[in-house]
Design an enzyme around this catalytic site. Structure first.
Site, PDB file in Angstrom:
ATOM      1  N   CYS A 113      46.371  34.231  42.612  1.00  0.00           N
ATOM      2  CA  CYS A 113      45.708  35.973  41.802  1.00  0.00           C
ATOM      3  C   CYS A 113      46.035  36.493  43.131  1.00  0.00           C
ATOM      4  CB  CYS A 113      44.357  35.939  42.307  1.00  0.00           C
ATOM      5  SG  CYS A 113      44.079  34.567  40.245  1.00  0.00           S
ATOM      6  N   HIS A 245      42.727  43.576  42.652  1.00  0.00           N
ATOM      7  CA  HIS A 245      42.938  42.055  41.991  1.00  0.00           C
ATOM      8  C   HIS A 245      41.787  42.572  40.509  1.00  0.00           C
ATOM      9  CE1 HIS A 245      43.453  38.274  39.550  1.00  0.00           C
ATOM     10  NE2 HIS A 245      42.475  38.023  39.595  1.00  0.00           N
ATOM     11  N   ASN A 275      42.202  38.401  33.092  1.00  0.00           N
ATOM     12  CA  ASN A 275      42.567  38.123  35.069  1.00  0.00           C
ATOM     13  C   ASN A 275      43.619  38.270  34.380  1.00  0.00           C
ATOM     14  OD1 ASN A 275      43.517  37.349  37.052  1.00  0.00           O
ATOM     15  ND2 ASN A 275      40.810  36.268  37.309  1.00  0.00           N
TER      16      ASN A 275
HETATM   17  C1  LIG Z   1      33.079  33.588  35.062  1.00  0.00           C
HETATM   18  C2  LIG Z   1      31.200  34.473  35.788  1.00  0.00           C
HETATM   19  C3  LIG Z   1      31.912  35.707  34.378  1.00  0.00           C
HETATM   20  C4  LIG Z   1      30.214  33.564  35.329  1.00  0.00           C
HETATM   21  O1  LIG Z   1      29.499  35.054  35.707  1.00  0.00           O
HETATM   22  P1  LIG Z   1      27.261  34.499  35.855  1.00  0.00           P
HETATM   23  O2  LIG Z   1      27.072  35.665  35.508  1.00  0.00           O
HETATM   24  O3  LIG Z   1      28.448  33.384  37.094  1.00  0.00           O
HETATM   25  O4  LIG Z   1      27.520  33.036  34.846  1.00  0.00           O
HETATM   26  P2  LIG Z   1      26.366  31.683  35.313  1.00  0.00           P
HETATM   27  O5  LIG Z   1      28.004  31.411  35.438  1.00  0.00           O
HETATM   28  O6  LIG Z   1      25.479  31.636  35.807  1.00  0.00           O
HETATM   29  O7  LIG Z   1      26.290  31.276  33.884  1.00  0.00           O
HETATM   30  C5  LIG Z   1      24.798  32.217  33.247  1.00  0.00           C
HETATM   31  C6  LIG Z   1      25.396  31.567  31.973  1.00  0.00           C
HETATM   32  O8  LIG Z   1      25.741  31.315  31.535  1.00  0.00           O
HETATM   33  C7  LIG Z   1      26.854  30.404  30.242  1.00  0.00           C
HETATM   34  N1  LIG Z   1      27.851  30.730  30.017  1.00  0.00           N
HETATM   35  C8  LIG Z   1      29.137  31.154  30.897  1.00  0.00           C
HETATM   36  N2  LIG Z   1      30.028  31.694  30.496  1.00  0.00           N
HETATM   37  C9  LIG Z   1      29.926  31.829  29.390  1.00  0.00           C
HETATM   38  C10 LIG Z   1      30.658  32.488  28.063  1.00  0.00           C
HETATM   39  N3  LIG Z   1      32.198  32.713  28.327  1.00  0.00           N
HETATM   40  N4  LIG Z   1      29.416  33.010  27.171  1.00  0.00           N
HETATM   41  C11 LIG Z   1      28.675  32.483  27.025  1.00  0.00           C
HETATM   42  N5  LIG Z   1      28.128  32.292  27.742  1.00  0.00           N
HETATM   43  C12 LIG Z   1      28.225  32.064  28.862  1.00  0.00           C
HETATM   44  C13 LIG Z   1      26.663  29.207  31.596  1.00  0.00           C
HETATM   45  O9  LIG Z   1      26.948  27.948  31.368  1.00  0.00           O
HETATM   46  C14 LIG Z   1      25.267  29.646  32.062  1.00  0.00           C
HETATM   47  O10 LIG Z   1      24.326  28.908  31.445  1.00  0.00           O
HETATM   48  P3  LIG Z   1      23.109  28.531  31.668  1.00  0.00           P
HETATM   49  O11 LIG Z   1      22.212  29.336  32.251  1.00  0.00           O
HETATM   50  O12 LIG Z   1      22.570  28.443  30.456  1.00  0.00           O
HETATM   51  O13 LIG Z   1      23.677  27.602  32.843  1.00  0.00           O
HETATM   52  C15 LIG Z   1      31.036  34.892  36.918  1.00  0.00           C
HETATM   53  O14 LIG Z   1      31.269  33.812  37.997  1.00  0.00           O
HETATM   54  C16 LIG Z   1      32.558  34.945  37.803  1.00  0.00           C
HETATM   55  O15 LIG Z   1      33.569  36.475  37.291  1.00  0.00           O
HETATM   56  N6  LIG Z   1      33.360  34.407  38.502  1.00  0.00           N
HETATM   57  C17 LIG Z   1      34.576  35.126  39.318  1.00  0.00           C
HETATM   58  C18 LIG Z   1      35.494  34.184  38.682  1.00  0.00           C
HETATM   59  C19 LIG Z   1      36.889  34.878  38.537  1.00  0.00           C
HETATM   60  O16 LIG Z   1      37.286  36.585  38.382  1.00  0.00           O
HETATM   61  N7  LIG Z   1      37.375  34.314  39.049  1.00  0.00           N
HETATM   62  C20 LIG Z   1      39.350  34.131  39.530  1.00  0.00           C
HETATM   63  C21 LIG Z   1      39.256  35.328  40.128  1.00  0.00           C
HETATM   64  S1  LIG Z   1      40.429  35.595  41.002  1.00  0.00           S
END
Ligand SMILES: CC(C)(COP(=O)(O)OP(=O)(O)OC[C@H]1O[C@@H](n2cnc3c(N)ncnc32)[C@H](O)[C@@H]1OP(=O)(O)O)[C@@H](O)C(=O)NCCC(=O)NCCS
Length: 318
Positions: A113, A245, A275
């Site tokens: 990325c 990004h 993304n």
């Molecule tokens: C991935 C991301 C959106 C997850 O958000 P978060 O608030 O951290 O959520 P979590 O990973 O803690 O998940 C919370 C819950 O939602 C659930 N969940 C994850 N994806 C889901 C989806 N698409 N729909 C519904 N529920 C989802 C998980 O299973 C988890 O459930 P649980 O609490 O029962 O275990 C976030 O961490 C993020 O944006 N990270 C950076 C990712 C990124 O952009 N990376 C690329 C950079 S180059």
């Protein structure tokens, strides 16, 4: 005064196939509301069968050259930033070179990325050293091909697309003012693919420790912006547009907040594109230029963080 790498053209290409959150497979057990609240993503463009990274890269590159009003044969270097090349070899850039009819050399670069920032930094060095006069930098990706479409925690976050800028060695104040890149490979397990040519003979699927990546993104990107601005003799107060990004609206807001940059100065396309990895910054620049927000002379900071981790920032006077 040595020349600067001035942006003289810009182009973009997105697959025509759009998948809205509400159109995702019900088996994923996700929802439009969850995705919007956690990421700000509403939809993504997904390449159709037979539509490859090179097709998007060629279209974006062609538009960048045409918008500059120069001959393709005057371009003496192409750098394609991509993690999703058509083939393992030859480089996708070679297909782009052949299709566009540019001269000199063409190669791919993989910094995930952060690819566009790494490619701009490299292009800048070629221009400052006199090794190239016109460099086409393209970020092009088809991340839909490395998604595990049964993993809701990753597949809803990414999309396909390409963006390109044409850089030219030019006198004057406009162009790349500073560019800095960094890598810390100890974080590889937090964002990677489940395989690769040498290890598993397949590309593998993207896996991510979302929270860890999030944490690093909101600290490393602001840090890179400040360092890069400082090396150009600027401060955050000089920034007209922050074009980070585009991974997640909450990351964009967090980066802006940490830097004390008003949300109105942060260009975001994450709702429409999701993304698109190395393509996300040039696609956002394209949108800012075409809707009239980015104007000649504006100072723009473009930070990124990606797998590796890799991160960095390029500061441009438009
Ligand atoms: C991935 C991301 C959106 C997850 O958000 P978060 O608030 O951290 O959520 P979590 O990973 O803690 O998940 C919370 C819950 O939602 C659930 N969940 C994850 N994806 C889901 C989806 N698409 N729909 C519904 N529920 C989802 C998980 O299973 C988890 O459930 P649980 O609490 O029962 O275990 C976030 O961490 C993020 O944006 N990270 C950076 C990712 C990124 O952009 N990376 C690329 C950079 S180059």
């Amino acid at each position: 005064m040595p020349p600067r790498a001035k942006i003289i053209g810009i182009g973009a290409s997105l697959p025509s196939n759009i998948v809205h959150n509400t159109q995702l497979d019900p088996a994923l057990e996700t929802s439009h509301e969850w995705i919007m609240e956690r990421t700000g993503i509403e939809q993504r463009h997904i390449a159709s069968e037979g539509e490859f990274t090179s097709h998007l890269a060629i279209a974006a590159g062609r538009e960048a050259i045409a918008s500059a009003g120069v001959e393709a044969s005057s371009v003496d270097l192409i750098i394609v930033a991509t993690t999703t090349p058509d083939d393992t070899m030859p480089a996708t850039a070679t297909k782009v070179q052949h299709a566009l009819g540019t001269s000199g050399a063409a190669f791919d670069m993989n910094a995930a990325c952060s690819g566009f920032v790494f490619a701009m930094t490299t292009a800048n060095s070629f221009i400052l050293s006199g090794a190239a006069k016109r460099v086409l930098v393209i970020g092009a990706e088809t991340y839909s091909r490395i998604m595990d479409w049964s993993d809701r925690s990753t597949c809803v976050l990414f999309g396909d697309g390409a963006g390109a800028v044409l850089l030219e060695a030019a006198e004057g104040e406009r162009g790349i003012l500073s560019a800095q890149i960094f890598t810390d490979g100890q974080h590889a397990p937090q964002l990677n693919t489940s395989g690769g040519v040498s290890s598993t003979k397949t590309a593998g699927f993207l896996t991510m420790a979302g929270k860890e990546v999030f944490r690093h993104a909101v600290s490393k990107m602001p840090e890179a912006v400040e360092k890069t601005l400082a090396s150009a003799g600027l401060t955050v107060a000089d920034v007209d547009w922050l074009v980070p990004h585009q991974a997640n609206q909450r990351i964009l807001a967090g980066v802006g907040h940490r830097l004390g940059i008003d949300a109105a100065k942060v260009i975001s396309t994450v709702a429409k594109h999701a993304n698109t990895s190395a393509a996300s910054i040039p696609l956002a620049l394209y949108e800012g230029v075409h809707d009239g927000r980015i104007k000649k002379g504006d100072i723009i900071a473009c930070p990124a963080l990606g797998a590796g981790f890799t991160w960095g920032c390029v500061v441009i006077k438009w």
